[in-house]
Design a protein around this motif. Structure first.
Motif, PDB file in Angstrom:
ATOM      1  N   TRP A  50      -5.593  -4.667   9.127  1.00  0.00           N
ATOM      2  CA  TRP A  50      -6.655  -5.538   8.624  1.00  0.00           C
ATOM      3  C   TRP A  50      -6.085  -6.883   8.198  1.00  0.00           C
ATOM      4  N   ALA A  87       0.839  -1.213   0.000  1.00  0.00           N
ATOM      5  CA  ALA A  87       0.000   0.000   0.000  1.00  0.00           C
ATOM      6  C   ALA A  87       0.869   1.257   0.000  1.00  0.00           C
ATOM      7  N   TYR A  88       1.935   1.235   0.775  1.00  0.00           N
ATOM      8  CA  TYR A  88       2.870   2.364   0.836  1.00  0.00           C
ATOM      9  C   TYR A  88       3.494   2.609  -0.544  1.00  0.00           C
ATOM     10  N   CYS A 144      -0.476   4.980  -1.249  1.00  0.00           N
ATOM     11  CA  CYS A 144      -1.675   5.163  -0.431  1.00  0.00           C
ATOM     12  C   CYS A 144      -1.338   6.092   0.728  1.00  0.00           C
ATOM     13  N   SER A 145      -2.340   6.694   1.296  1.00  0.00           N
ATOM     14  CA  SER A 145      -2.112   7.563   2.453  1.00  0.00           C
ATOM     15  C   SER A 145      -1.601   6.729   3.622  1.00  0.00           C
ATOM     16  N   ARG A 146      -0.942   7.388   4.572  1.00  0.00           N
ATOM     17  CA  ARG A 146      -0.451   6.664   5.757  1.00  0.00           C
ATOM     18  C   ARG A 146      -1.611   5.989   6.483  1.00  0.00           C
ATOM     19  N   ALA A 147      -2.726   6.662   6.569  1.00  0.00           N
ATOM     20  CA  ALA A 147      -3.892   6.081   7.247  1.00  0.00           C
ATOM     21  C   ALA A 147      -4.318   4.780   6.567  1.00  0.00           C
ATOM     22  N   ASP A 148      -4.295   4.763   5.241  1.00  0.00           N
ATOM     23  CA  ASP A 148      -4.650   3.546   4.510  1.00  0.00           C
ATOM     24  C   ASP A 148      -3.596   2.455   4.706  1.00  0.00           C
ATOM     25  N   GLN A 186      -4.257   0.991   8.047  1.00  0.00           N
ATOM     26  CA  GLN A 186      -5.510   0.221   7.987  1.00  0.00           C
ATOM     27  C   GLN A 186      -5.278  -1.124   7.318  1.00  0.00           C
ATOM     28  N   ILE A 187      -4.569  -1.115   6.224  1.00  0.00           N
ATOM     29  CA  ILE A 187      -4.300  -2.353   5.484  1.00  0.00           C
ATOM     30  C   ILE A 187      -3.413  -3.283   6.299  1.00  0.00           C
TER      31      ILE A 187
END
Length: 105
Positions: free
Chosen positions: A98, A82-83, A87-91, A94-95
């Motif tokens: 999760w 994701a990084y 993606c945003s740090r928040a995402d 979250q990923i």
């Protein structure tokens, strides 16, 4: 070299914490996503400081604790992907959380 050692220690402690949580879930406790985030966010931060450590995760696993190592490792790998996808740090957090949470099911 010190960076890798710091990450390794942090990773192994995270796996042991996850193991305790997992055993509680097996005993009937509710899955607390907030606790998983408390494990994964700082570990993901550390992994992003020195991403090469993610490639070494398989060296730390053992047969007895495979399930717990797998859950944490998959979270880190998913978060790293994701990084890299910007993606945003928040995402990313979250990923990572999760992925770890859903590996035990």
């Amino acid at each position: 070299m010190g960076e890798s050692s710091d990450f390794t220690d942090f990773y192994l402690k995270s796996v042991q914490t996850y193991k305790r949580l997992f055993k509680n879930w097996q005993a009937g406790s509710k899955v607390e996503v907030a606790m998983i985030r408390l494990i994964m966010i700082p570990l993901m931060e550390k992994a992003l400081e020195e991403p090469g450590n993610i490639l070494k995760l398989h060296h730390y696993c053992n047969k007895e604790d495979y399930v717990y190592h797998h859950a944490i490792s998959i979270g880190l790998i998913g978060g790293y992907i994701a990084y890299k996808m910007k993606c945003s740090r928040a995402d990313v957090w979250q990923i990572a959380g999760w992925q770890s949470c859903h590996q035990g099911y």
